[in-house]
Design an enzyme around this catalytic site. Sequence first.
Site, PDB file in Angstrom:
ATOM      1  CB  SER A  14       8.749   2.719  -3.189  1.00  0.00           C
ATOM      2  OG  SER A  14       8.726   3.122  -1.835  1.00  0.00           O
ATOM      3  N   GLY A  15      10.206   0.733  -1.270  1.00  0.00           N
ATOM      4  CA  GLY A  15       9.916  -0.137  -0.129  1.00  0.00           C
ATOM      5  C   GLY A  15      10.155  -1.616  -0.365  1.00  0.00           C
ATOM      6  CB  ILE A  16       7.980  -4.492   0.514  1.00  0.00           C
ATOM      7  CG1 ILE A  16       7.952  -4.179   2.025  1.00  0.00           C
ATOM      8  CG2 ILE A  16       7.924  -5.990   0.256  1.00  0.00           C
ATOM      9  CD1 ILE A  16       6.632  -4.500   2.718  1.00  0.00           C
ATOM     10  CG  ASP A  35       6.288   1.777  -8.638  1.00  0.00           C
ATOM     11  OD1 ASP A  35       6.662   1.131  -7.637  1.00  0.00           O
ATOM     12  OD2 ASP A  35       5.552   2.788  -8.559  1.00  0.00           O
ATOM     13  CB  VAL A  57      -0.888  -3.278 -10.824  1.00  0.00           C
ATOM     14  CG1 VAL A  57       0.623  -3.341 -10.732  1.00  0.00           C
ATOM     15  CG2 VAL A  57      -1.508  -2.635  -9.585  1.00  0.00           C
ATOM     16  CE1 TYR A 147      -2.602  -2.068   2.639  1.00  0.00           C
ATOM     17  CE2 TYR A 147      -2.732  -2.998   4.838  1.00  0.00           C
ATOM     18  CZ  TYR A 147      -2.003  -2.716   3.703  1.00  0.00           C
ATOM     19  OH  TYR A 147      -0.674  -3.086   3.623  1.00  0.00           O
TER      20      TYR A 147
HETATM   21  N1  LIG Z   1       5.025  -1.140   4.889  1.00  0.00           N
HETATM   22  C1  LIG Z   1       4.289  -1.922   5.638  1.00  0.00           C
HETATM   23  O1  LIG Z   1       4.252  -1.788   6.864  1.00  0.00           O
HETATM   24  C2  LIG Z   1       3.478  -3.029   4.994  1.00  0.00           C
HETATM   25  C3  LIG Z   1       2.903  -3.970   5.827  1.00  0.00           C
HETATM   26  C4  LIG Z   1       2.155  -4.998   5.270  1.00  0.00           C
HETATM   27  C5  LIG Z   1       2.018  -5.073   3.904  1.00  0.00           C
HETATM   28  N2  LIG Z   1       2.579  -4.132   3.107  1.00  0.00           N
HETATM   29  C6  LIG Z   1       2.388  -4.264   1.665  1.00  0.00           C
HETATM   30  O2  LIG Z   1       3.647  -4.244   1.030  1.00  0.00           O
HETATM   31  C7  LIG Z   1       3.449  -3.876  -0.327  1.00  0.00           C
HETATM   32  C8  LIG Z   1       4.509  -2.850  -0.696  1.00  0.00           C
HETATM   33  O3  LIG Z   1       4.250  -1.641  -0.012  1.00  0.00           O
HETATM   34  P1  LIG Z   1       5.397  -0.796   0.702  1.00  0.00           P
HETATM   35  O4  LIG Z   1       5.137  -0.882   2.138  1.00  0.00           O
HETATM   36  O5  LIG Z   1       6.706  -1.184   0.169  1.00  0.00           O
HETATM   37  O6  LIG Z   1       4.956   0.684   0.266  1.00  0.00           O
HETATM   38  P2  LIG Z   1       5.618   1.712  -0.746  1.00  0.00           P
HETATM   39  O7  LIG Z   1       4.639   2.824  -0.827  1.00  0.00           O
HETATM   40  O8  LIG Z   1       7.001   2.031  -0.318  1.00  0.00           O
HETATM   41  O9  LIG Z   1       5.676   0.929  -2.123  1.00  0.00           O
HETATM   42  C9  LIG Z   1       4.518   0.682  -2.877  1.00  0.00           C
HETATM   43  C10 LIG Z   1       4.836   0.910  -4.353  1.00  0.00           C
HETATM   44  O10 LIG Z   1       3.680   0.537  -5.112  1.00  0.00           O
HETATM   45  C11 LIG Z   1       3.518   1.502  -6.140  1.00  0.00           C
HETATM   46  N3  LIG Z   1       2.109   1.543  -6.546  1.00  0.00           N
HETATM   47  C12 LIG Z   1       1.067   2.034  -5.843  1.00  0.00           C
HETATM   48  N4  LIG Z   1      -0.055   1.915  -6.567  1.00  0.00           N
HETATM   49  C13 LIG Z   1       0.297   1.352  -7.745  1.00  0.00           C
HETATM   50  C14 LIG Z   1      -0.419   0.986  -8.907  1.00  0.00           C
HETATM   51  N5  LIG Z   1      -1.740   1.178  -9.027  1.00  0.00           N
HETATM   52  N6  LIG Z   1       0.254   0.409  -9.923  1.00  0.00           N
HETATM   53  C15 LIG Z   1       1.591   0.211  -9.831  1.00  0.00           C
HETATM   54  N7  LIG Z   1       2.329   0.569  -8.786  1.00  0.00           N
HETATM   55  C16 LIG Z   1       1.674   1.116  -7.747  1.00  0.00           C
HETATM   56  C17 LIG Z   1       3.971   2.825  -5.520  1.00  0.00           C
HETATM   57  O11 LIG Z   1       4.291   3.784  -6.519  1.00  0.00           O
HETATM   58  C18 LIG Z   1       5.156   2.385  -4.684  1.00  0.00           C
HETATM   59  O12 LIG Z   1       6.364   2.474  -5.421  1.00  0.00           O
HETATM   60  C19 LIG Z   1       2.019  -3.373  -0.428  1.00  0.00           C
HETATM   61  O13 LIG Z   1       1.224  -4.387  -0.994  1.00  0.00           O
HETATM   62  C20 LIG Z   1       1.633  -3.133   0.997  1.00  0.00           C
HETATM   63  O14 LIG Z   1       0.255  -3.242   1.199  1.00  0.00           O
HETATM   64  C21 LIG Z   1       3.313  -3.112   3.625  1.00  0.00           C
END
Ligand SMILES: NC(=O)c1ccc[n+]([C@@H]2O[C@H](COP(=O)([O-])OP(=O)(O)OC[C@H]3O[C@@H](n4cnc5c(N)ncnc54)[C@H](O)[C@@H]3O)[C@@H](O)[C@H]2O)c1
Length: 260
Positions: A14-16, A35, A57, A147
């Site tokens: 997902s996402g990033i 994931d 993880v 966080y």
């Molecule tokens: N979205 C934002 O605004 C933002 C800003 C700063 C940092 N981040 C960081 O970016 C990173 C990616 O997050 P995102 O925003 O894409 O969110 P997201 O929820 O879209 O993606 C996160 C993914 O991590 C997976 N995940 C969660 N816990 C897990 C675990 N224990 N083991 C394996 N997989 C796991 C989820 O299933 C999900 O697919 C994170 O580290 C988040 O803290 C996000």
Amino acid sequence: MDNSGCAVVTGAGSGIGRACALRLAETGLSIAALDADAAAAERTAKEVGGAAFAVDVTDENAVASAVAVADSLFGSPKVLVNAAGIIIRKKLLDSTVDEWRRVVDVNLTGYFVLLKQVIPRMAAGGGGSIVQIASIAGHTGYGFSSYTAAKGGVLALTRQLAAELAVDGIRINSVSPGVVHSGLNRDTLSHENIRSATVANTPLGRIGEPDDIARVVAFLAGPGADYVTGTDLVADGGMISTIHWGAAGGELHSFHAQER
Ligand SMILES: NC(=O)c1ccc[n+]([C@@H]2O[C@H](COP(=O)([O-])OP(=O)(O)OC[C@H]3O[C@@H](n4cnc5c(N)ncnc54)[C@H](O)[C@@H]3O)[C@@H](O)[C@H]2O)c1
């Protein structure tokens, strides 16, 4: 950097993390998509022709076997992107110890688990590049203590490892996103107040997209950043670059205007 070989990407469903998998696949790397959400990992792996691993993880044994299988399928890891993350939006006194532990476990200890499993294989393969997704929350208060503390830990850990890993030909950097559309904040950004406050606090005037971050990650992972290690790149549309005065900003400038 020779771009054959494997990129291990966590949170790739997902996402990033997903956006990073897509960008890195474009550079010729084979993607090991890790994931906790098995179906999401599968979807990304299918998109990039890589392999999916349904792995939490924080589970060292599961991570170890996923990394070993990825190595046997695609060769030694050339890139690791630590992106799996969660957030619990609570003030300190409203948080339970279990909630605190889970956030620190996934967002910081989970990164450690991947580093421990990937680094020896990366070193054996002649080196590589690691990019850790931190956050502006690691630089400045953000409202959610567990966080913020975990992300501050990611920044410190990244700096710490630069010298330790350089001897093995491994670079390590982090990227600190601002607010990006993803699964993590789909709920909060659906509230108009929060969405408009976010945009108002972002000099570039928009919420980020996962690919805004993935392009920065691909740069740090790739040959353009060959002389870059131990640093953090903030990709936040300018959010933490300035004090946000809001409507008072106009008043501040008006004082100067009166002097002229
Ligand atoms: N979205 C934002 O605004 C933002 C800003 C700063 C940092 N981040 C960081 O970016 C990173 C990616 O997050 P995102 O925003 O894409 O969110 P997201 O929820 O879209 O993606 C996160 C993914 O991590 C997976 N995940 C969660 N816990 C897990 C675990 N224990 N083991 C394996 N997989 C796991 C989820 O299933 C999900 O697919 C994170 O580290 C988040 O803290 C996000």
